[in-house]
Design an enzyme around this catalytic site. Structure first.
Site, PDB file in Angstrom:
ATOM      1  N   LYS A 100      -3.258   0.693 -10.537  1.00  0.00           N
ATOM      2  CA  LYS A 100      -4.221   0.891  -9.397  1.00  0.00           C
ATOM      3  C   LYS A 100      -5.733   0.718 -10.332  1.00  0.00           C
ATOM      4  O   LYS A 100      -5.850   1.425 -11.263  1.00  0.00           O
ATOM      5  CB  LYS A 100      -4.121   2.163  -8.797  1.00  0.00           C
ATOM      6  CG  LYS A 100      -5.177   2.130  -7.581  1.00  0.00           C
ATOM      7  CD  LYS A 100      -4.894   3.659  -6.604  1.00  0.00           C
ATOM      8  CE  LYS A 100      -5.951   3.749  -5.330  1.00  0.00           C
ATOM      9  NZ  LYS A 100      -5.460   4.903  -4.804  1.00  0.00           N
ATOM     10  N   SER A 129      -4.813   4.366  -0.126  1.00  0.00           N
ATOM     11  CA  SER A 129      -5.601   3.459  -0.539  1.00  0.00           C
ATOM     12  C   SER A 129      -4.671   2.627  -1.735  1.00  0.00           C
ATOM     13  O   SER A 129      -5.337   1.512  -2.437  1.00  0.00           O
ATOM     14  CB  SER A 129      -6.855   4.241  -1.436  1.00  0.00           C
ATOM     15  OG  SER A 129      -6.450   5.139  -2.198  1.00  0.00           O
ATOM     16  N   SER A 141      -2.496   8.387   0.050  1.00  0.00           N
ATOM     17  CA  SER A 141      -2.761   7.072  -0.612  1.00  0.00           C
ATOM     18  C   SER A 141      -1.578   6.690  -1.350  1.00  0.00           C
ATOM     19  O   SER A 141      -1.594   5.443  -1.680  1.00  0.00           O
ATOM     20  CB  SER A 141      -4.064   7.178  -1.506  1.00  0.00           C
ATOM     21  OG  SER A 141      -5.168   7.263  -0.560  1.00  0.00           O
TER      22      SER A 141
END
Length: 506
Positions: free
Chosen positions: A90, A171, A195
């Site tokens: 990420k 996210s 997330s």
């Protein structure tokens, strides 16, 4: 609905081709070369992720990945439990590669630190290769309460591979889609509240949010010191256990991890097909939401748990609404403090050095940064209590108590339970950039684990009309080994079921 994409790297024909553990075993045995695997996944990304019709899960490929894989392939001694494994990271996690860590924001386009966050250093030491950086909800979905999950100014919108019109959740949207769509065998995401587990659920994969303090947060763009953690996103529970065993551990620069080494476990050891037998599991029916198809899936999942030998106990209803206000106060205060500290130590190419400068940057670049939603959370964070303010400390202590001691801990104390189960969240909702995320029916209990800082594992439970839904296993602090064992037992019980009937047909 769009056809589901293949979930394996092209050209791999062995059983469970996208299993990280299986790929590593093949490379250890010499049946597969790391550089060949990197090339295959890179080709897959070029085929289905890039361009106007792509999934937009990957922000950038690591330009040195092929060279690093070739160097591993030439080694006579085969190192590490993740030898040659390509992993997507990420893009709020720093790596030493020639890649910026943007958190999805144009303001961090120059944030090339040339240093590995400790979690990345551990992955590399185990033999893994950083394949690339994954798109995410900008600033890990903490810029606006009206944001659309999976959108960033740097990467655009990440699409759900099961239906491009629906959310990939956030996210860690790009990390989850990369695994679900066969762009990588595993990924690292981060979670503050949902997330990791939400993207895992709606994309049909496994996601583990560890106990806060089990995995270092150094070198990761922060939201909340109380709730932030990195964790694995994988195709199988075994793969999640494999990655967690590598990334867990203490970090002198992250005081929250002081006890991590004492609680680090052999997470693979408990993965037995009979792991459910005799386990006492609390059923959180109040978190199953109003979708009738999700309820059907949940009842089928409970039957599988019983068939595996688990003892199920219904948990009385619990009203978590009193947690929402204190949690937001904590997040706003900790975000401002943590972000200011992070920005102050970014490379000189990053011109924003604190939250006011970031707010001004977004206003100056509103056409690219704010075409759909604003920065109301940033602006509220500017006015949030300082970390020394009693308003903050009271909110923090209240949120932890309600979610932990009076929430999860109290539920587990009921009949001496090992874990709790509930649907993770409902099926993926339609992406709406104007109105933002609209998940709807109140499914899930993940916020309790997030606020308490406790572990939360989501595994595929089944599908509603072709859309995946996850099953959550939640436990007390440091109970990752138990949750992974339970998740593995459930995963092995049978293939996920489908809920395809219309509600009126039942």
């Amino acid at each position: 609905m769009a056809a589901t994409l293949a979930v394996c790297a092209p050209g791999l024909s062995r059983a469970a081709p996208d299993s990280a553990a299986g790929l590593v075993a093949d490379m250890h045995a010499g049946r597969l070369a790391p550089d060949d695997l990197v090339r295959r996944y890179s080709a897959r990304i070029a085929q289905v992720d890039a361009g106007p019709g792509g999934l937009h899960a990957i922000l950038a490929l690591n330009p040195d990945a092929a060279q690093q894989a070739a160097a591993l392939a030439r080694m006579r001694r085969v190192p590490g439990p993740l030898y040659g494994l390509p992993i997507v990271v990420k893009d709020n996690i720093e790596t030493r590669d020639d890649l910026p860590t943007t958190a999805g924001s144009l303001a961090l386009a120059g944030n090339v630190s040339h240093r590995d966050a400790p979690v990345i250093a551990l992955l590399r030491a185990a033999g893994a290769i950083v394949l690339g950086k994954a798109n995410l909800s900008e600033w890990a979905n903490f810029r606006s309460a009206h944001a659309s999950s999976g959108w960033s100014a740097v990467g655009g919108l990440t699409h759900n591979p099961h239906d491009r019109a629906r959310t990939a959740c956030g996210s860690s949207a790009g990390s989850a889609v990369a695994v679900a769509a066969g762009l990588a065998p595993a990924a690292i995401g981060t979670e503050t509240d949902g997330s990791i587990t939400c993207p895992a659920s709606v994309n049909g994969i496994v996601g583990l949010k560890p106990t806060v303090g089990l995995v270092s947060r150094s070198g990761i763009v922060p939201i909340s010191a109380s709730q932030d953690t990195a964790g694995p996103l994988t195709r199988t529970v075994r793969d999640a256990a494999l990655l967690l065993g590598v990334i867990a551990g203490s970090d002198p620069d992250d005081p929250a991890t002081a006890a991590a080494d004492r609680h680090h476990a052999d997470y693979l050891a408990g993965l037995r097909p009979d792991a459910l037998r005799g386990r006492r599991i609390g059923v959180i029916r109040f978190a199953q939401g109003g979708n009738p198809d999700v309820r059907v899936l949940f009842e089928a999942a409970l039957a599988r748990l019983r068939d595996g030998g688990a003892i199920l106990v219904d948990i009385p209803a619990f009203d978590s609404s009193a947690i929402d206000g204190p949690e937001l106060t904590v997040l706003l205060s900790e975000f401002r403090a943590g972000l200011n500290a992070y920005l102050a130590h970014t490379p000189a190419a990053v011109t924003v050095r604190d939250l006011p400068a970031l707010i001004a940057f977004n206003r100056a670049h509103a056409d690219r940064e704010m075409p759909w939603f604003g920065q109301d959370l940033f602006e509220r964070a500017q006015d949030a209590p300082a970390l020394s303010d009693p308003a903050y400390t009271t909110a923090r202590d209240t949120a932890r108590r309600l979610a932990g001691a009076q929430g999860i801990d109290a539920m587990l104390a009921h009949d001496h339970l090992d874990a709790l189960v509930a649907p993770t969240i409902g099926p993926a909702w339609m992406t709406d950039p104007v109105l933002g995320d609209r998940p709807g029916d109140g499914t899930g209990a993940g916020s309790l684990a997030a606020v308490a800082g406790y572990p939360h594992l989501s595994v595929p439970m089944g599908q509603v009309r072709g859309l995946p839904v996850g099953l959550s296993f939640i436990g007390p602090a440091w109970s990752e080994a138990t949750l992974l064992a339970l998740g593995y037992g459930f995963e092995q019980a049978s293939a996920p079921v489908q809920a395809t009937a219309q509600a009126g047909d039942r």
